[in-house]
Motif scaffolding. Structure first.
Motif, PDB file in Angstrom:
ATOM      1  N   LYS A   1      12.757   8.147  37.936  1.00  0.00           N
ATOM      2  CA  LYS A   1      14.157   8.343  37.556  1.00  0.00           C
ATOM      3  C   LYS A   1      14.445   7.704  36.205  1.00  0.00           C
ATOM      4  O   LYS A   1      13.918   6.659  35.877  1.00  0.00           O
ATOM      5  CB  LYS A   1      15.075   7.726  38.621  1.00  0.00           C
ATOM      6  CG  LYS A   1      15.019   8.455  39.956  1.00  0.00           C
ATOM      7  CD  LYS A   1      15.819   9.745  39.899  1.00  0.00           C
ATOM      8  CE  LYS A   1      15.589  10.668  41.082  1.00  0.00           C
ATOM      9  NZ  LYS A   1      15.930  10.088  42.366  1.00  0.00           N
ATOM     10  N   GLY A   2      15.295   8.356  35.456  1.00  0.00           N
ATOM     11  CA  GLY A   2      15.698   7.829  34.162  1.00  0.00           C
ATOM     12  C   GLY A   2      16.803   6.808  34.319  1.00  0.00           C
ATOM     13  O   GLY A   2      17.132   6.409  35.441  1.00  0.00           O
TER      14      GLY A   2
ATOM     15  N   LYS B   1      20.312   5.172  34.859  1.00  0.00           N
ATOM     16  CA  LYS B   1      21.394   5.553  35.780  1.00  0.00           C
ATOM     17  C   LYS B   1      20.893   6.492  36.888  1.00  0.00           C
ATOM     18  O   LYS B   1      21.630   7.337  37.378  1.00  0.00           O
ATOM     19  CB  LYS B   1      22.555   6.210  35.023  1.00  0.00           C
ATOM     20  CG  LYS B   1      23.237   5.253  34.050  1.00  0.00           C
ATOM     21  CD  LYS B   1      24.400   5.940  33.337  1.00  0.00           C
ATOM     22  CE  LYS B   1      24.784   5.195  32.076  1.00  0.00           C
ATOM     23  NZ  LYS B   1      25.267   6.095  31.026  1.00  0.00           N
ATOM     24  N   ASN B   2      19.589   6.359  37.186  1.00  0.00           N
ATOM     25  CA  ASN B   2      19.016   7.130  38.276  1.00  0.00           C
ATOM     26  C   ASN B   2      19.044   8.643  38.062  1.00  0.00           C
ATOM     27  O   ASN B   2      19.015   9.419  39.007  1.00  0.00           O
ATOM     28  CB  ASN B   2      19.728   6.788  39.583  1.00  0.00           C
ATOM     29  CG  ASN B   2      18.730   6.266  40.602  1.00  0.00           C
ATOM     30  OD1 ASN B   2      17.556   6.041  40.266  1.00  0.00           O
ATOM     31  ND2 ASN B   2      19.173   6.076  41.823  1.00  0.00           N
ATOM     32  N   LYS B   3      19.152   9.043  36.824  1.00  0.00           N
ATOM     33  CA  LYS B   3      19.189  10.480  36.534  1.00  0.00           C
ATOM     34  C   LYS B   3      17.802  11.081  36.493  1.00  0.00           C
ATOM     35  O   LYS B   3      16.840  10.411  36.121  1.00  0.00           O
ATOM     36  CB  LYS B   3      19.888  10.719  35.186  1.00  0.00           C
ATOM     37  CG  LYS B   3      21.365  11.048  35.355  1.00  0.00           C
ATOM     38  CD  LYS B   3      22.067  11.193  34.002  1.00  0.00           C
ATOM     39  CE  LYS B   3      21.354  12.177  33.074  1.00  0.00           C
ATOM     40  NZ  LYS B   3      21.879  12.083  31.707  1.00  0.00           N
ATOM     41  N   LYS B   4      17.718  12.342  36.853  1.00  0.00           N
ATOM     42  CA  LYS B   4      16.441  13.034  36.787  1.00  0.00           C
ATOM     43  C   LYS B   4      16.014  13.166  35.319  1.00  0.00           C
ATOM     44  O   LYS B   4      16.820  13.480  34.459  1.00  0.00           O
ATOM     45  CB  LYS B   4      16.592  14.421  37.414  1.00  0.00           C
ATOM     46  CG  LYS B   4      15.275  15.131  37.594  1.00  0.00           C
ATOM     47  CD  LYS B   4      15.452  16.505  38.218  1.00  0.00           C
ATOM     48  CE  LYS B   4      14.141  17.279  38.070  1.00  0.00           C
ATOM     49  NZ  LYS B   4      14.232  18.648  38.577  1.00  0.00           N
ATOM     50  N   LEU B   5      14.731  12.903  35.058  1.00  0.00           N
ATOM     51  CA  LEU B   5      14.234  13.064  33.688  1.00  0.00           C
ATOM     52  C   LEU B   5      14.098  14.546  33.385  1.00  0.00           C
ATOM     53  O   LEU B   5      13.682  15.322  34.229  1.00  0.00           O
ATOM     54  CB  LEU B   5      12.851  12.421  33.566  1.00  0.00           C
ATOM     55  CG  LEU B   5      12.769  10.906  33.655  1.00  0.00           C
ATOM     56  CD1 LEU B   5      11.316  10.486  33.549  1.00  0.00           C
ATOM     57  CD2 LEU B   5      13.578  10.247  32.571  1.00  0.00           C
TER      58      LEU B   5
ATOM     59  N   THR C   1       7.623  10.692  45.052  1.00  0.00           N
ATOM     60  CA  THR C   1       9.001  10.472  44.600  1.00  0.00           C
ATOM     61  C   THR C   1       9.047  10.655  43.084  1.00  0.00           C
ATOM     62  O   THR C   1       8.043  10.518  42.401  1.00  0.00           O
ATOM     63  CB  THR C   1       9.477   9.042  44.937  1.00  0.00           C
ATOM     64  OG1 THR C   1       8.527   8.131  44.378  1.00  0.00           O
ATOM     65  CG2 THR C   1       9.580   8.827  46.436  1.00  0.00           C
ATOM     66  N   LEU C   2      10.211  10.976  42.591  1.00  0.00           N
ATOM     67  CA  LEU C   2      10.333  11.248  41.160  1.00  0.00           C
ATOM     68  C   LEU C   2      10.629   9.975  40.397  1.00  0.00           C
ATOM     69  O   LEU C   2      11.284   9.070  40.901  1.00  0.00           O
ATOM     70  CB  LEU C   2      11.464  12.242  40.909  1.00  0.00           C
ATOM     71  CG  LEU C   2      11.258  13.654  41.436  1.00  0.00           C
ATOM     72  CD1 LEU C   2      12.438  14.526  41.042  1.00  0.00           C
ATOM     73  CD2 LEU C   2       9.956  14.254  40.932  1.00  0.00           C
TER      74      LEU C   2
ATOM     75  N   GLY D   1       7.999  11.581  33.167  1.00  0.00           N
ATOM     76  CA  GLY D   1       7.900  12.093  34.535  1.00  0.00           C
ATOM     77  C   GLY D   1       6.622  12.891  34.751  1.00  0.00           C
ATOM     78  O   GLY D   1       5.979  12.774  35.792  1.00  0.00           O
TER      79      GLY D   1
ATOM     80  N   ASP E   1      10.681  17.152  44.149  1.00  0.00           N
ATOM     81  CA  ASP E   1      11.624  18.217  43.790  1.00  0.00           C
ATOM     82  C   ASP E   1      10.979  19.594  43.957  1.00  0.00           C
ATOM     83  O   ASP E   1      11.670  20.611  43.912  1.00  0.00           O
ATOM     84  CB  ASP E   1      12.108  18.049  42.338  1.00  0.00           C
ATOM     85  CG  ASP E   1      10.958  18.014  41.330  1.00  0.00           C
ATOM     86  OD1 ASP E   1       9.850  17.586  41.699  1.00  0.00           O
ATOM     87  OD2 ASP E   1      11.183  18.429  40.183  1.00  0.00           O
TER      88      ASP E   1
END
Ligand SMILES: [Zn+2]
Length: 292
Positions: free
Chosen positions: A237-238, A240-244, A234-235, A19, A205
């Motif tokens: 995503k890891g 499952k769309n999780k925040k890294l 935009t970030l 990220g 974020d």
């Protein structure tokens, strides 16, 4: 649009992950597109989480990925000697003094636990403002009084001037911590002004931080920061769309490097993560996709 200076501003509180790299690359694209130089700005005032090896990791990662920058430290030694935030302490303290004089803050002694108990949202809603705790009392932080904050204007890179309402989770932010050291929202503004940064690229974020920092700039009449341009990307995503996060070792560049991955492999992983149709294997192919 032309700009003079943008920056990479990692915090040495963990090893850099994909990220962070993604954010650096977007910053680099915008710098190339606008003629801006790049400053490497490392925030090291948060001493609880600071580790020298994390500073070293920043240099190692940029070097490994062959991402150049124009200004800033190249080694840990250089960083400590010339670029550490400790050298700018007088600037921060002077600003805190002005903040106090202008009555922009109130003191707060709430613990994290107490804040959670006070409101189910977990957000701090300004409870201590009416308590008038002396600002010099020990074990209190200074929070900006954002009760009467109006719309906050931000010059954006691609959408002109936008007006925002301060969200609750960004209200009453801390400018001086309980240990009396200046907090991130304050030092970040002052550092960007100190180095004359006029283009700030960061993940979306951090939009709340941008708004907080604009409140600081307005309160202290720091016009150059109010006129700076922001791009919130935009970030990445890891799975499952999780925040890294920095704690997830598997996405740290260092981990990938130790596994024997080459920069081209890392670009390819990035490309897969952003769902690029073509294979990305270097900065140019990354730029061609994220481009303009
Ligand atoms: Zn409080």
């Amino acid at each position: 649009m032309d700009f003079k200076l943008t920056r990479f501003a990692p915090t040495p509180s963990g090893f850099l992950h994909l990220g962070n790299l993604y954010s650096f690359l977007i910053t680099k694209i915008l710098a190339e597109n606008t003629g801006a130089k790049i400053l490497l700005r490392i925030d090291d005032l948060d001493r609880d989480r600071y580790r020298t090896e994390y500073v070293q990791d920043i240099f190692d990662t940029l070097d490994f990925m062959e991402i150049g920058y124009d200004h800033g430290p190249k080694t840990v030694e250089e960083f400590k000697k010339e670029w550490s935030q400790i050298h700018r302490m007088s600037i921060y303290l002077e600003a805190l003094e002005k903040i106090r004089e202008r009555k922009l803050v109130f003191a707060c002694d709430c613990t994290r636990k107490k804040i959670q108990q006070m409101d189910s949202s977990g957000y701090y809603l300004g409870h201590c403002q009416v308590r008038n705790i002396p600002l010099e009392r020990n074990e209190t932080c200074w929070r900006m009084d954002t009760f009467d904050t109006d719309f906050i204007k931000v010059k954006t890179y691609s959408e002109g001037v936008k007006s925002y309402v301060l969200p609750e989770d960004s209200a009453f932010f801390i400018v001086r911590k309980k240990d009396k050291l200046p907090a991130y929202q304050l030092t970040s503004v002052l550092d960007d002004i100190h180095y004359s940064v006029d283009l700030i690229v960061r993940g979306n974020d951090l939009l709340g931080s941008t708004l907080d920092q604009q409140i600081v700039a307005k309160g202290l009449d720091l016009v150059s920061f109010q006129e700076a341009t922001f791009h919130h990307h935009t970030l990445l995503k890891g799975p499952k769309n999780k925040k890294l996060s920095k704690s997830e070792g598997a996405t740290s560049i260092q981990f990938l490097r130790k596994e024997g991955k080459k920069p081209a492999d890392i670009y390819r992983i990035l490309g897969e993560m952003i769902g690029a149709k073509e294979t990305i294997q270097d900065f140019d192919s990354f730029k061609a996709i994220l481009g303009a």
